[in-house]
Enzyme design. Structure first.
Site, short mmCIF file in Angstrom:
data_model
loop_
_atom_site.label_atom_id
_atom_site.label_comp_id
_atom_site.label_asym_id
_atom_site.label_seq_id
_atom_site.Cartn_x
_atom_site.Cartn_y
_atom_site.Cartn_z
CB SER A 117 -12.06 -17.23 -7.91
OG SER A 117 -12.12 -18.25 -8.76
CE LYS B 213 -13.98 -15.64 -4.23
NZ LYS B 213 -13.18 -15.09 -2.91
CE1 TYR C 142 -16.22 -18.60 -4.90
CE2 TYR C 142 -15.42 -18.83 -7.19
CZ TYR C 142 -14.83 -18.84 -5.67
OH TYR C 142 -13.78 -18.86 -5.35
CB VAL D 102 -15.50 -11.37 6.58
CG1 VAL D 102 -14.52 -11.86 7.21
CG2 VAL D 102 -16.34 -12.45 5.57
#
Length: 186
Positions: A78, A96, A92, A2
């Protein structure tokens, strides 16, 4: 992959060739690192952003070109895009949080004009490959912050996604639905 916009388009083209249409996209590809910010390399940071944010965008873009009114895009964000959980996860968490912003913007662009609803799910802690890699004792130490006192069950998250994708969620767009057993309210 992706992170590769061309491969995302090829996947959507293959879905169209096989099924004649694309009704639902769930952007669920995700990676993360638990590296202190002072030690995270540019390559590590970029690789997380390339999958989590850019991959969500490339897939949504390819689907948004062909989806018909009534279609639904569900981005998996998340709770770490909304809060922290005691881990060093700058890439991360940033990716998110950006997915949440991307969700709002695409909903604003496409919901009225194209009839495509765009929402995000912000899962808390569920048994997964990512939680399998957490240091021993981390999840047990987190339990006092989870109001329901347990990890989520994958079926609970899936049911929320089905609701968002279905006509029952037909008046919901641009939202981030938190499915975390109450962790973000504790």
């Amino acid at each position: 992959d992706v992170a590769d916009a061309d491969q995302c388009q090829q996947l959507v083209d293959a879905a169209l060739a096989e099924f004649g249409r694309v009704d639902v996209l769930i952007n669920n590809a995700g990676v993360g690192t638990a590296v202190p910010a002072t030690r995270e390399t540019p390559e590590e940071f970029r690789s997380v952003v390339d999958v989590n944010l850019n991959g969500s965008y490339w897939m949504a873009q390819a689907c948004g070109r062909v989806m018909q009114p009534g279609s639904s895009i569900i981005n998996i964000a998340s709770i770490l895009g909304l809060t922290t959980a005691g881990l060093p996860q700058a890439a991360y968490s940033a990716s998110k949080a950006a997915v949440i912003g991307l969700t709002r913007d695409l909903a604003q662009q496409w919901s009225g004009r194209k009839g495509i609803r765009v929402n995000a799910l912000a899962p808390g802690f569920f048994a997964s490959e990512m939680t399998d890699e957490l240091k021993p004792g981390y999840l047990e130490g987190l339990m006092p912050r989870i109001v329901m006192g347990r990890l989520g069950d994958a079926a609970e998250l899936a049911a929320t996604a089905v609701w968002l994708a279905s006509p029952a969620g037909g008046y919901v767009t641009g939202q981030t639905i938190v499915v975390d057993g109450g962790l973000t309210i504790a």
